[in-house]
Design a protein around this motif. Structure first.
Motif, PDB file in Angstrom:
ATOM      1  N   ASP A 110     -54.019   2.894 -20.369  1.00 35.42           N
ATOM      2  CA  ASP A 110     -55.075   2.706 -19.541  1.00 35.42           C
ATOM      3  C   ASP A 110     -55.083   1.603 -19.208  1.00 35.42           C
ATOM      4  OD1 ASP A 110     -56.259   5.653 -20.693  1.00 35.42           O
ATOM      5  OD2 ASP A 110     -56.896   4.694 -22.847  1.00 35.42           O
ATOM      6  N   LEU A 111     -54.109   0.296 -19.324  1.00 37.64           N
ATOM      7  CA  LEU A 111     -54.237  -0.436 -19.291  1.00 37.64           C
ATOM      8  C   LEU A 111     -54.223  -0.155 -17.478  1.00 37.64           C
ATOM      9  CD1 LEU A 111     -52.432  -3.106 -22.255  1.00 37.64           C
ATOM     10  CD2 LEU A 111     -54.501  -3.275 -21.204  1.00 37.64           C
ATOM     11  N   ILE A 112     -52.593   0.827 -17.565  1.00 35.99           N
ATOM     12  CA  ILE A 112     -52.202   1.112 -15.938  1.00 35.99           C
ATOM     13  C   ILE A 112     -53.501   1.192 -15.047  1.00 35.99           C
ATOM     14  CG2 ILE A 112     -50.999   2.378 -14.668  1.00 35.99           C
ATOM     15  CD1 ILE A 112     -48.679   2.171 -16.700  1.00 35.99           C
ATOM     16  N   ARG A 113     -54.827   2.066 -15.869  1.00 39.59           N
ATOM     17  CA  ARG A 113     -55.584   2.439 -14.735  1.00 39.59           C
ATOM     18  C   ARG A 113     -56.900   1.128 -14.723  1.00 39.59           C
ATOM     19  NH1 ARG A 113     -56.479   7.001 -17.606  1.00 39.59           N
ATOM     20  NH2 ARG A 113     -54.510   7.762 -17.107  1.00 39.59           N
ATOM     21  N   LEU A 114     -56.822   0.582 -15.740  1.00 37.01           N
ATOM     22  CA  LEU A 114     -57.756  -0.388 -15.439  1.00 37.01           C
ATOM     23  C   LEU A 114     -56.889  -1.619 -14.378  1.00 37.01           C
ATOM     24  CD1 LEU A 114     -59.876  -2.643 -16.490  1.00 37.01           C
ATOM     25  CD2 LEU A 114     -57.764  -3.446 -17.302  1.00 37.01           C
ATOM     26  N   ARG A 115     -55.557  -1.731 -14.243  1.00 39.80           N
ATOM     27  CA  ARG A 115     -55.110  -2.755 -13.559  1.00 39.80           C
ATOM     28  C   ARG A 115     -55.354  -2.410 -11.956  1.00 39.80           C
ATOM     29  NH1 ARG A 115     -50.577  -4.275 -17.739  1.00 39.80           N
ATOM     30  NH2 ARG A 115     -52.054  -5.524 -18.727  1.00 39.80           N
ATOM     31  N   GLN A 116     -55.180  -0.695 -11.882  1.00 43.81           N
ATOM     32  CA  GLN A 116     -55.694  -0.484 -10.307  1.00 43.81           C
ATOM     33  C   GLN A 116     -57.278  -0.874 -10.122  1.00 43.81           C
ATOM     34  OE1 GLN A 116     -53.885   3.322 -11.419  1.00 43.81           O
ATOM     35  NE2 GLN A 116     -51.837   2.695 -10.558  1.00 43.81           N
ATOM     36  N   ARG A 117     -57.888   0.053 -10.758  1.00 45.84           N
ATOM     37  CA  ARG A 117     -59.309  -0.417 -10.957  1.00 45.84           C
ATOM     38  C   ARG A 117     -59.756  -1.711 -10.447  1.00 45.84           C
ATOM     39  NH1 ARG A 117     -63.038   1.763 -15.128  1.00 45.84           N
ATOM     40  NH2 ARG A 117     -64.019   1.380 -14.141  1.00 45.84           N
ATOM     41  N   VAL A 118     -58.383  -2.983 -11.278  1.00 50.61           N
ATOM     42  CA  VAL A 118     -58.780  -4.018 -11.064  1.00 50.61           C
ATOM     43  C   VAL A 118     -58.430  -5.058 -10.329  1.00 50.61           C
ATOM     44  CG1 VAL A 118     -60.146  -6.296 -12.361  1.00 50.61           C
ATOM     45  CG2 VAL A 118     -60.769  -4.285 -12.565  1.00 50.61           C
ATOM     46  N   ALA A 192     -53.697  -4.056  -2.648  1.00 50.77           N
ATOM     47  CA  ALA A 192     -54.377  -3.800  -3.262  1.00 50.77           C
ATOM     48  C   ALA A 192     -54.796  -2.839  -3.461  1.00 50.77           C
ATOM     49  CB  ALA A 192     -54.663  -5.271  -3.943  1.00 50.77           C
ATOM     50  N   VAL A 193     -55.599  -3.585  -2.154  1.00 47.54           N
ATOM     51  CA  VAL A 193     -57.052  -2.238  -1.135  1.00 47.54           C
ATOM     52  C   VAL A 193     -56.599  -0.939  -1.229  1.00 47.54           C
ATOM     53  CG1 VAL A 193     -58.082  -2.510   0.537  1.00 47.54           C
ATOM     54  CG2 VAL A 193     -58.100  -4.910   0.085  1.00 47.54           C
ATOM     55  N   ALA A 194     -55.285  -0.667  -0.758  1.00 41.84           N
ATOM     56  CA  ALA A 194     -54.612   0.747  -0.717  1.00 41.84           C
ATOM     57  C   ALA A 194     -55.289   1.183  -2.062  1.00 41.84           C
ATOM     58  CB  ALA A 194     -53.321   0.744  -0.183  1.00 41.84           C
ATOM     59  N   LEU A 195     -55.193   0.744  -2.913  1.00 42.23           N
ATOM     60  CA  LEU A 195     -55.179   1.308  -4.229  1.00 42.23           C
ATOM     61  C   LEU A 195     -56.996   1.807  -4.628  1.00 42.23           C
ATOM     62  CD1 LEU A 195     -52.998  -0.521  -6.870  1.00 42.23           C
ATOM     63  CD2 LEU A 195     -53.655   1.930  -5.953  1.00 42.23           C
ATOM     64  N   LYS A 196     -57.832   1.196  -3.409  1.00 43.57           N
ATOM     65  CA  LYS A 196     -59.048   1.176  -3.596  1.00 43.57           C
ATOM     66  C   LYS A 196     -60.036   0.794  -4.905  1.00 43.57           C
ATOM     67  CE  LYS A 196     -59.739   4.801   0.396  1.00 43.57           C
ATOM     68  NZ  LYS A 196     -60.358   6.009   0.448  1.00 43.57           N
ATOM     69  N   PRO A 197     -59.434  -0.668  -4.813  1.00 45.28           N
ATOM     70  CA  PRO A 197     -60.139  -1.014  -6.394  1.00 45.28           C
ATOM     71  C   PRO A 197     -61.511  -1.393  -6.252  1.00 45.28           C
ATOM     72  CG  PRO A 197     -59.101  -2.907  -5.345  1.00 45.28           C
ATOM     73  CD  PRO A 197     -58.699  -1.343  -4.324  1.00 45.28           C
ATOM     74  N   GLU A 198     -62.138  -1.687  -7.034  1.00 46.38           N
ATOM     75  CA  GLU A 198     -63.594  -1.912  -7.755  1.00 46.38           C
ATOM     76  C   GLU A 198     -63.768  -3.053  -7.341  1.00 46.38           C
ATOM     77  OE1 GLU A 198     -64.463   0.185 -10.958  1.00 46.38           O
ATOM     78  OE2 GLU A 198     -62.653   1.676 -10.337  1.00 46.38           O
ATOM     79  N   VAL A 199     -63.114  -3.866  -8.174  1.00 39.56           N
ATOM     80  CA  VAL A 199     -62.920  -5.399  -8.341  1.00 39.56           C
ATOM     81  C   VAL A 199     -61.357  -5.911  -7.843  1.00 39.56           C
ATOM     82  CG1 VAL A 199     -63.541  -7.434  -9.550  1.00 39.56           C
ATOM     83  CG2 VAL A 199     -64.195  -4.915 -10.323  1.00 39.56           C
ATOM     84  N   LEU A 200     -61.679  -6.766  -7.117  1.00 36.14           N
ATOM     85  CA  LEU A 200     -60.006  -7.581  -6.628  1.00 36.14           C
ATOM     86  C   LEU A 200     -60.615  -9.171  -6.928  1.00 36.14           C
ATOM     87  CD1 LEU A 200     -59.080  -7.030  -3.077  1.00 36.14           C
ATOM     88  CD2 LEU A 200     -57.887  -6.287  -5.107  1.00 36.14           C
ATOM     89  N   LEU A 224     -64.048  -7.857   3.041  1.00 37.34           N
ATOM     90  CA  LEU A 224     -63.314  -6.792   2.207  1.00 37.34           C
ATOM     91  C   LEU A 224     -64.454  -6.734   0.994  1.00 37.34           C
ATOM     92  CD1 LEU A 224     -60.202  -7.692   1.116  1.00 37.34           C
ATOM     93  CD2 LEU A 224     -61.088  -5.568   2.481  1.00 37.34           C
ATOM     94  N   LYS A 225     -65.568  -7.812   0.804  1.00 35.75           N
ATOM     95  CA  LYS A 225     -66.733  -7.405   0.015  1.00 35.75           C
ATOM     96  C   LYS A 225     -68.113  -6.556  -0.029  1.00 35.75           C
ATOM     97  CE  LYS A 225     -70.282 -10.852   1.787  1.00 35.75           C
ATOM     98  NZ  LYS A 225     -70.813 -12.102   1.012  1.00 35.75           N
ATOM     99  N   LYS A 226     -68.049  -5.780   1.322  1.00 34.04           N
ATOM    100  CA  LYS A 226     -67.801  -5.440   2.031  1.00 34.04           C
ATOM    101  C   LYS A 226     -67.892  -3.444   0.869  1.00 34.04           C
ATOM    102  CE  LYS A 226     -68.729  -5.634   6.393  1.00 34.04           C
ATOM    103  NZ  LYS A 226     -68.463  -5.924   7.745  1.00 34.04           N
ATOM    104  N   GLU A 227     -66.995  -4.023   0.810  1.00 33.04           N
ATOM    105  CA  GLU A 227     -65.906  -2.375  -0.171  1.00 33.04           C
ATOM    106  C   GLU A 227     -65.411  -2.607  -1.776  1.00 33.04           C
ATOM    107  OE1 GLU A 227     -65.082   0.096   2.005  1.00 33.04           O
ATOM    108  OE2 GLU A 227     -65.565  -0.682   3.414  1.00 33.04           O
ATOM    109  N   VAL A 228     -65.887  -4.005  -2.026  1.00 31.75           N
ATOM    110  CA  VAL A 228     -65.288  -4.183  -2.909  1.00 31.75           C
ATOM    111  C   VAL A 228     -65.425  -5.940  -4.050  1.00 31.75           C
ATOM    112  CG1 VAL A 228     -63.389  -5.215  -2.085  1.00 31.75           C
ATOM    113  CG2 VAL A 228     -63.235  -4.985  -5.091  1.00 31.75           C
TER     114      VAL A 228
END
Lengths: 282, 284
Positions: A110-118, A192-200, A224-228
């Motif tokens: 779950d931590l790994i998934r979190l880091r892909q989202r953030v 980082a963007v390739a993963l389509k994160p919600e937050v950078l 980038l802030k249009k997307e994330v």
């Protein structure tokens, strides 16, 4: 020097187009953080919202805890055991209606998934010892993507979206180490963007770069802030004022003031903020 | 004045090592002439080591000790490389920091144990275990190879660990920040980053395994015979040299010089390769 109550932040007039979604993509609530083995906490009861599709800048003198706060937001701190968190860090679910506390996450998966989202971009460019293409594809492969043409498409889109496609399209299969510092940093952003994160999360992303590369990165972040949604730690006050929509000023582990960037830089409420902005200390 | 003296003394010390190297090579080459002329390239084919009547002439060939040396080294490397990598990865990426220090020190101490102690331990304690498990006489290729592996593991693990420790933490963090597991980070970031150092450590350990005399002399059996299976006794270049030097004369002595020259050249090439890799890494 008291921390402002959260309610004051909410008084800013902000019209959200998407009423179904939470206005904040992330919300730090009374976060107290202690490093492994440290006698005292490095962050004291921090409250900070990260607005959706906005750029939030964290400023403050060295050692104020802004990087520490940022590194709590994807729990990269947890690579070094023995930390102590108190409080909550809420992250909007992908649908955006509810928020979940990322400090509740226990399992490594779950931590790994979190880091892909953030996602996170570091101070120094950190290309992996592989080709340019592999660098961007790396996270996708980690996330379980197998289909080659899907991966390729995402890599190209990410490179284009990170304003580095022109420089790299003819040398995708050369080592990423051959790029210049600024190019490497944009590659790391593309990665980082390739993963389509919600937050950078950007941790002083331009402090190791020359002014021209810095300009390119700043333009990219603004785009980038249009997307994330973006949180950026910076030492550079001009950068914070140019780039961000909201600014948080931190000092020795306390969040002193948070507001719209224009308000912070033109008419801060706190004397300490004003002193720092005007260069009287720090 | 003092500066000039100091300069000259340090210059002398520096060049001395070069002349010693050159001197050893020249002497080996010089004394090996007799054997070179007598046997030529056949020296690499003859499987005998027989002095003639009255110590005149005789048949000497290096193939058995050469094969023995290569085989023991191969066994040692096959065992030591994966184990050393495992130790280094554990110490750099997995172990709790309270464990890293003591284990690290233990490994460095293991590397400092004189080889004769490994030889004695291997002969009296370890060889019977091998005999019990795999058959054979106890002494032989396998025993020598395993003990050799145990001797070079600490050495290889310590250098590999140091090489892996040079991976910038932020590089590892950025891999973790993309959702990598510890295994991914080791495989995709740490190993490629430390590649030069890892290869260097392997080559240095290889050089050491090739030249190891004392422990192998205890354990290889010192029989001039091709091994037909892995537990068979045979001999290696350093062991043959150590066992025969006291009585050898004339052509036998010259043949031993030739054997020594072969070992010297092979070790020299291997160490040069290692240096090349280390230099390549520091230049980056």
């Amino acid at each position: 020097m008291s921390t402002q109550p959260l309610s004051q932040f909410e008084t800013t007039k902000e019209t959200t187009e998407e009423t179904t979604k939470q206005k904040d993509v992330m919300r730090v609530e009374s976060l107290t953080y202690t490093y492994p083995g440290a006698p005292k906490p490095s962050l004291h009861a921090i409250d900070l919202p990260i607005r959706r599709n906005k750029i939030t800048a964290l400023i403050g003198p060295s050692g104020c805890g802004k990087s520490t706060l940022l590194r709590a937001m994807n729990r990269i701190h947890d690579l070094y055991p023995g930390n102590h968190y108190e409080g909550r860090i809420l992250l909007a679910t992908p649908e955006g209606r509810e928020m979940e506390d990322i400090l509740e996450i226990k399992k490594e998966n779950d931590l790994i998934r979190l880091r892909q989202r953030v996602g996170m971009i570091f101070q120094k460019p950190t290309p992996f010892p592989m080709t340019i293409f592999e660098n961007v594809a790396y996270g996708l492969k980690l996330s379980g993507m197998k289909n080659k043409s899907d991966i390729e498409e995402r890599v190209v889109t990410a490179l284009q979206g990170s304003a580095i496609w022109k420089e790299t399209k003819d040398r995708l299969h050369e080592s990423a180490m051959g790029l210049s510092g600024g190019q490497q940093q944009r590659l790391c952003i593309a990665r980082a963007v390739a993963l389509k994160p919600e937050v950078l999360l950007f941790d002083e992303p331009t402090s190791a770069l020359d002014p021209i590369s810095t300009g390119a990165i700043e333009e990219l972040i603004a785009e980038l802030k249009k997307e994330v949604s973006i949180a950026i730690v910076t030492h550079n006050m001009q950068q914070a004022s140019r780039l961000s929509d909201y600014t948080a000023f931190m000092y020795i582990g306390d969040l002193i003031e948070y507001n719209k960037t224009s308000k912070i830089f033109l008419n801060p409420d706190q004397k300490l903020t004003e002193d720092y902005i005007t260069g009287r200390f720090g | 004045m003092g500066g000039k003296l100091f300069r000259n003394v340090s210059f002398l010390s520096a060049t001395l090592s070069f002349f010693i190297l050159l001197g050893i090579f020249v002497i080996l080459f010089h004394y090996a002439q007799d054997a070179m002329h007598t046997f030529g390239w056949d020296f690499l084919r003859i499987d005998q080591w027989e002095p003639g009547e009255d110590d005149e002439g005789g048949m000497f060939g290096g193939v058995i000790p050469i094969v023995g040396t290569l085989l023991t080294t191969l066994i040692a490397m096959v065992i030591a490389v994966p184990l050393s990598m495992g130790i280094a990865i554990f110490l750099t990426e997995i172990a709790h920091k309270n464990l890293v220090k003591p284990v690290g020190v233990a490994i460095e101490l293991l590397a400092a144990i004189p080889s004769i102690i490994y030889g004695m331990w291997g002969l009296f304690y370890f060889a019977p275990i091998i005999q019990h498990t795999f058959g054979g006489n106890g002494v032989g290729l396998l025993t020598a190879g395993i003990v050799l592996a145990i001797m070079i593991i600490p050495f290889m693990a310590a250098i590999t660990r140091d090489a892996m420790n040079t991976t910038p933490p932020v590089l590892k963090e950025s891999a973790y920040a993309m959702g990598a597991t510890t295994f991914d980070v080791v495989k995709d970031v740490v190993m490629p980053y430390a590649k030069g150092g890892i290869i260097g450590s392997i080559i240095l350990a290889l050089g050491r395994a090739l030249g190891e005399t004392m422990a192998v002399a205890f354990l290889i059996g010192s029989v001039l015979k091709f091994p037909s299976k892995i537990t068979d006794p045979t001999t290696s270049i350093p062991v043959l040299l150590a066992n025969n030097f006291s009585e050898a004369q004339d052509l036998e002595l010259s043949s031993m010089y030739l054997l020594a020259l072969l070992l010297f050249v092979v070790s020299f090439i291997i160490i040069s390769l290692a240096k090349f890799y280390f230099l390549g890494r520091s230049a980056k």
